[in-house]
Structures are given as C-alpha cells and as structure tokens.
Design an enzyme around this catalytic site. Structure first.
Site, mmCIF file in Angstrom:
data_model
loop_
_atom_site.group_PDB
_atom_site.id
_atom_site.type_symbol
_atom_site.label_atom_id
_atom_site.label_comp_id
_atom_site.label_asym_id
_atom_site.label_seq_id
_atom_site.Cartn_x
_atom_site.Cartn_y
_atom_site.Cartn_z
ATOM 1 N N LYS A 83 0.856 -1.220 0.044
ATOM 2 C CA LYS A 83 0.174 -0.008 0.029
ATOM 3 C C LYS A 83 0.780 1.294 0.101
ATOM 4 O O LYS A 83 1.952 1.371 1.071
ATOM 5 C CB LYS A 83 -0.690 -0.032 1.269
ATOM 6 C CG LYS A 83 -2.230 0.348 1.040
ATOM 7 C CD LYS A 83 -3.191 0.067 2.285
ATOM 8 C CE LYS A 83 -4.417 0.955 2.376
ATOM 9 N NZ LYS A 83 -5.179 0.539 3.926
HETATM 10 O O1 G3P Z 1 -7.723 1.451 5.580
HETATM 11 C C1 G3P Z 1 -8.037 2.890 5.043
HETATM 12 C C2 G3P Z 1 -9.290 3.277 5.713
HETATM 13 O O2 G3P Z 1 -10.452 2.259 5.320
HETATM 14 C C3 G3P Z 1 -9.460 3.934 6.868
HETATM 15 O O3 G3P Z 1 -10.945 4.170 7.103
HETATM 16 O O4 G3P Z 1 -12.616 4.880 8.971
HETATM 17 O O5 G3P Z 1 -10.057 5.394 9.368
HETATM 18 O O6 G3P Z 1 -11.507 6.569 7.492
HETATM 19 P P1 G3P Z 1 -11.112 5.382 8.346
#
Ligand code: G3P
Length: 213
Positions: A83
């Site tokens: 990533k």
């Molecule tokens: O892995 C990246 C993403 O899914 C993070 O989500 O909830 O931290 O905005 P969030």
C-alpha cells in the site's frame, strides 16, 4: 463484489474468514497501532489464515524507502499487496513496483484525478475513502461513481477498492455503482446479519418448532 476486512485485529480476521465473508484483508498504520502490534508481528500471522490479498502500508515517506519496504513486505508471501500513498513518491513507487510484478494498492484517494493517476501508474487497487469525504460534507459515493466510470471508459484493470466504510449502506451503494471491492471494518460486517424482521421471524419459526429461541 469482493469484501476485504479492514483491521489489524487477528481475531476479527479469523472470525470473518470463518463466516466465509472475506476475500482479503487491508491494514494501515493506525489500525496496526490500535491493535497494539507491529507489521513484523501481525502480517506473518495473517498470511497463515488465508491466501487472499493482504494490503500492507509502507511507513516510509520517500521513494527509495518505500521501494525497500515494499519489496521487503513481499517476502511475507506471494499474496502481499504493497500500500502506497497518493503522493508523487507513492505514484512513482507504484510504477516501479508494478513493473517488477508487485501488486500495489494506492491509498488516500479523495478525488477522481488521483484515481486516474493511480490507474495510469499501474496500481492493482485504488482506495478512495468514502467515509472521510462524507465527514467533510463531500459525497464519497460520487467519487466511486466517477472512478468506476473512468476505469470502464479506458479498460483500466485497476480495481476500485472502497475504503473508509462506515455502515452497510456504503457497501450497498458501492455495489450498485459496480465497485470491485469494499474493505469493511468488523463492526460493519457484523451488522450485515442484523435485521429486526430476521430476528422476529427466526424467533417465531423456532417457537413454532417447539424450540427455545
Ligand atoms: O484503511 C483505510 C480506511 O479504510 C480507513 O478508514 O474509518 O479511518 O476513515 P477510516
């Protein structure tokens, strides 16, 4: 549509895999810190659970460091996806690693032009963050619509991986738009099973069968 689980918690991965619900795993530095673990500790244990794609995010912020770390990650298994962030170094790194046959997931995508750049660089996955866009009163789903359309227009093989999912409707809306993958927190996966009419219906069936609900 593929479901990945977005977590750093092994027990959540095991449970979701046991349900047969997941086709892959995504992690990020925040999720790994929240799980109180490290990449070195966690990733080999995830690799033991399944041979689906596992996204591991670099913590280096410059091209050479990203390449080094990304190549190192692939030693954990052939299913590792590196990533990389949506930055000039991340996109340059995407092109280099993709040319070496390493799969890359470009993360932190918030605009269609960023998704287009990721596809042009050879990313296997592009990760638009729908929840974080919704949080600032922009439409996360409009971004998904744009990316699905753009990739379709040019037959880019890059998959739209919907990230920052906050609730089941995000998944339904993304599926309606033809997104390839949604990466979903465990708490949201659990909600897929929940419906008051399912609970009430089951209770009645069990009662009529002479069983305790
Ligand atoms: O892995 C990246 C993403 O899914 C993070 O989500 O909830 O931290 O905005 P969030």
């Amino acid at each position: 549509m593929k479901f990945f689980i977005d977590t750093g918690q092994l027990n959540e991965i095991k449970q979701a895999n046991d349900w047969g619900l997941i086709d892959g795993v995504t992690t990020n530095p925040s999720l790994i810190a929240k799980a109180n673990t490290t990449i070195e500790e966690l990733i080999p244990r995830i690799v033991e659970i399944g041979d689906w794609p596992i996204s591991v995010e670099v913590t280096e912020n410059h091209y050479e460091g990203m390449l080094q770390q990304g190549r190192d990650f692939t030693k954990y298994g052939s299913n590792i996806v590196v990533k990389l962030p949506m930055t000039p170094d991340g996109i340059k790194g995407t092109r280099t690693l993709a040319a070496e046959g390493i799969k890359v997931n470009v993360t932190l995508i918030f605009h269609p032009i960023q998704g287009l750049i990721a596809a042009k660089a050879g990313a296997t996955y592009a990760s638009p963050f729908v929840g974080r866009l919704d949080d600032i009163a922009h439409s996360g789903m409009e971004l998904i619509r744009d990316l699905v359309n753009i990739y379709d227009n040019y037959d880019y093989p890059t998959e739209v991986l919907v990230a920052s999912v906050r609730h089941p409707l995000h998944v339904v809306e993304a599926a309606n738009l033809g997104a390839d993958v949604a990466t979903i927190p465990f708490g949201v996966l659990q909600k897929f099973f929940q419906h008051p009419l399912t609970d009430a219906g089951l209770e009645r069936f069990l009662r009529d069968a002479g069983k305790q609900p």
